[in-house]
Write an enzyme that holds these catalytic residues in place. Structure first.
Site, PDB file in Angstrom:
ATOM      1  N   HIS A 109     -20.642  12.582   2.527  1.00 60.08           N
ATOM      2  CA  HIS A 109     -21.255  13.660   3.839  1.00 60.08           C
ATOM      3  C   HIS A 109     -20.917  14.821   2.908  1.00 60.08           C
ATOM      4  CE1 HIS A 109     -16.862  13.026   4.579  1.00 60.08           C
ATOM      5  NE2 HIS A 109     -16.967  14.345   5.449  1.00 60.08           N
ATOM      6  N   HIS A 156       1.823  12.157  -1.617  1.00 61.29           N
ATOM      7  CA  HIS A 156       1.992  13.578  -1.444  1.00 61.29           C
ATOM      8  C   HIS A 156       2.453  14.432  -1.798  1.00 61.29           C
ATOM      9  CE1 HIS A 156      -2.339  12.365   1.288  1.00 61.29           C
ATOM     10  NE2 HIS A 156      -1.502  11.853   2.007  1.00 61.29           N
ATOM     11  N   HIS A 168      -2.707   7.085  -4.617  1.00 58.46           N
ATOM     12  CA  HIS A 168      -2.605   5.604  -3.506  1.00 58.46           C
ATOM     13  C   HIS A 168      -2.708   4.800  -3.892  1.00 58.46           C
ATOM     14  CE1 HIS A 168      -5.361   3.091  -2.403  1.00 58.46           C
ATOM     15  NE2 HIS A 168      -4.841   3.041  -1.013  1.00 58.46           N
ATOM     16  N   SER A 194       0.645  -1.082   0.151  1.00 59.30           N
ATOM     17  CA  SER A 194      -0.072   0.172   0.161  1.00 59.30           C
ATOM     18  C   SER A 194       0.443   1.729   0.265  1.00 59.30           C
ATOM     19  CB  SER A 194      -1.207  -0.028   1.358  1.00 59.30           C
ATOM     20  OG  SER A 194      -2.147   1.130   1.174  1.00 59.30           O
ATOM     21  N   ASN A 207      -2.799   0.167  -4.178  1.00 55.24           N
ATOM     22  CA  ASN A 207      -3.203  -1.123  -2.843  1.00 55.24           C
ATOM     23  C   ASN A 207      -3.055  -2.153  -3.666  1.00 55.24           C
ATOM     24  OD1 ASN A 207      -4.989  -2.863  -1.430  1.00 55.24           O
ATOM     25  ND2 ASN A 207      -2.799  -2.501  -0.526  1.00 55.24           N
TER      26      ASN A 207
END
Length: 309
Positions: free
Chosen positions: A181, A102, A112, A98, A114
């Site tokens: 959200h 940044h 990212h 993984s 994985n």
């Protein structure tokens, strides 16, 4: 390959692939961020297993982490059995690589990747195995040609493994890396898959390897193209603000983070994915017509980037 045949699977080639992939990615990132090197922290898990956590704090990459881990135990964590209740009460062996990168320059996206393998077993039933993984891109100041290149390479990783694989994994990525959200995607997506065990073991292993092997060809050209782009303090502030979304997703939704914590994994390695600096601002709204508004209006939603469907 049937579940019964899994008893004859040699896990050594899978672990060897993961460690080789970690080595290759670390070497290439060190070449890009000349003069900086990964620091390795080899660790052992008291309940079984361990890993190699590698971190780089450089000039080009403000924080890069590339982890290999293999952990095993007597009971599957709740994060793994929540959507697979048949795994409850089984022992497990889980391994994978993984990474999260940044960059310092806000014109280079965060990324990212994985790739992983799980097996769950008990004495009175055949073992269950599956592969998972993927990679995704989180730009702050997006360039359409970079996004197109990213998805063309993602498609190349899937080509030869089934006509619908890219579309399926791309749409799965859009669904998974979605902040409910906020009603927005974490970035421009890529590939995501889990519970891959249909077809033969060899076919599944080959597809997972193809995804892992295509990460550097997908990401490195973007880094090389954008690394010398001049940026302003305001653009840096916006990058730090948007990094907050990365924190929100990883702590609220990411199944890998939950699995690591619930399985008694090493906290420092699990939370390696979080950015080194982040900025929080109440009720931020981008200026209409700005580059920041372009991100919100055109990139933080599922898009058929390659025009295939």
């Amino acid at each position: 390959m049937s579940e019964q045949a899994h008893n004859r699977i040699d896990l050594a080639p899978i672990e060897a692939y993961f460690t080789q992939l970690q080595d290759a990615i670390c070497r290439r990132l060190e070449e890009l961020d000349a003069g900086y090197h990964f620091v390795e922290d080899a660790w052992e898990r008291p309940a079984g297993g361990g890993g190699r956590t590698r971190t780089l704090d450089g000039d080009l990459f403000e924080k890069a982490g590339v982890n290999f881990s293999r952990v095993f135990g007597d009971n599957m964590p709740g994060s793994a059995t929540a959507h697979r209740p048949e795994l409850a009460g089984r022992a497990f062996d889980a391994m994978g690589v993984s990474l999260v990168i940044h960059p310092k320059n806000p014109h280079i996206p965060t990324t990212h990747m994985n790739v992983r393998f799980f097996t769950a077993f008990r004495d009175d039933a055949p073992p269950i195995w599956w592969f998972g993984g993927g990679f995704d891109l989180t730009p702050y100041y997006p360039y359409r040609e970079d996004v197109d290149h990213w998805h063309r390479t993602a498609k190349a990783a899937c080509d030869g493994h089934g006509e619908q694989v890219y579309r399926e994994f791309k749409e799965w990525c859009d669904r998974y890396f979605f902040l409910k959200h906020r009603n927005e995607t974490r970035g421009v997506g890529g590939l995501f898959f889990d519970d891959l065990n249909h077809g033969t073991f060899e076919q599944c292993f080959a597809l997972m390897q193809s995804v892992g092997d295509h990460f550097l060809p997908a990401y490195v050209p973007i880094v090389e193209k954008r690394r010398d782009t001049v940026f302003t303090e305001a653009e840096r502030d916006f990058q730090l603000y948007r990094r907050g979304r990365y924190v929100e997703f990883n702590l609220l939704f990411d199944r890998g983070t939950l699995f690591g914590i619930q399985s008694g994994g090493r906290t420092e390695s699990i939370l390696m994915s979080l950015p080194p600096l982040v900025r929080w601002q109440y009720n931020y709204q981008p200026t209409p017509g700005s580059r920041e508004a372009d991100l919100y209006d055109n990139y933080l939603k599922p898009v058929d980037w390659l025009g295939l469907h």
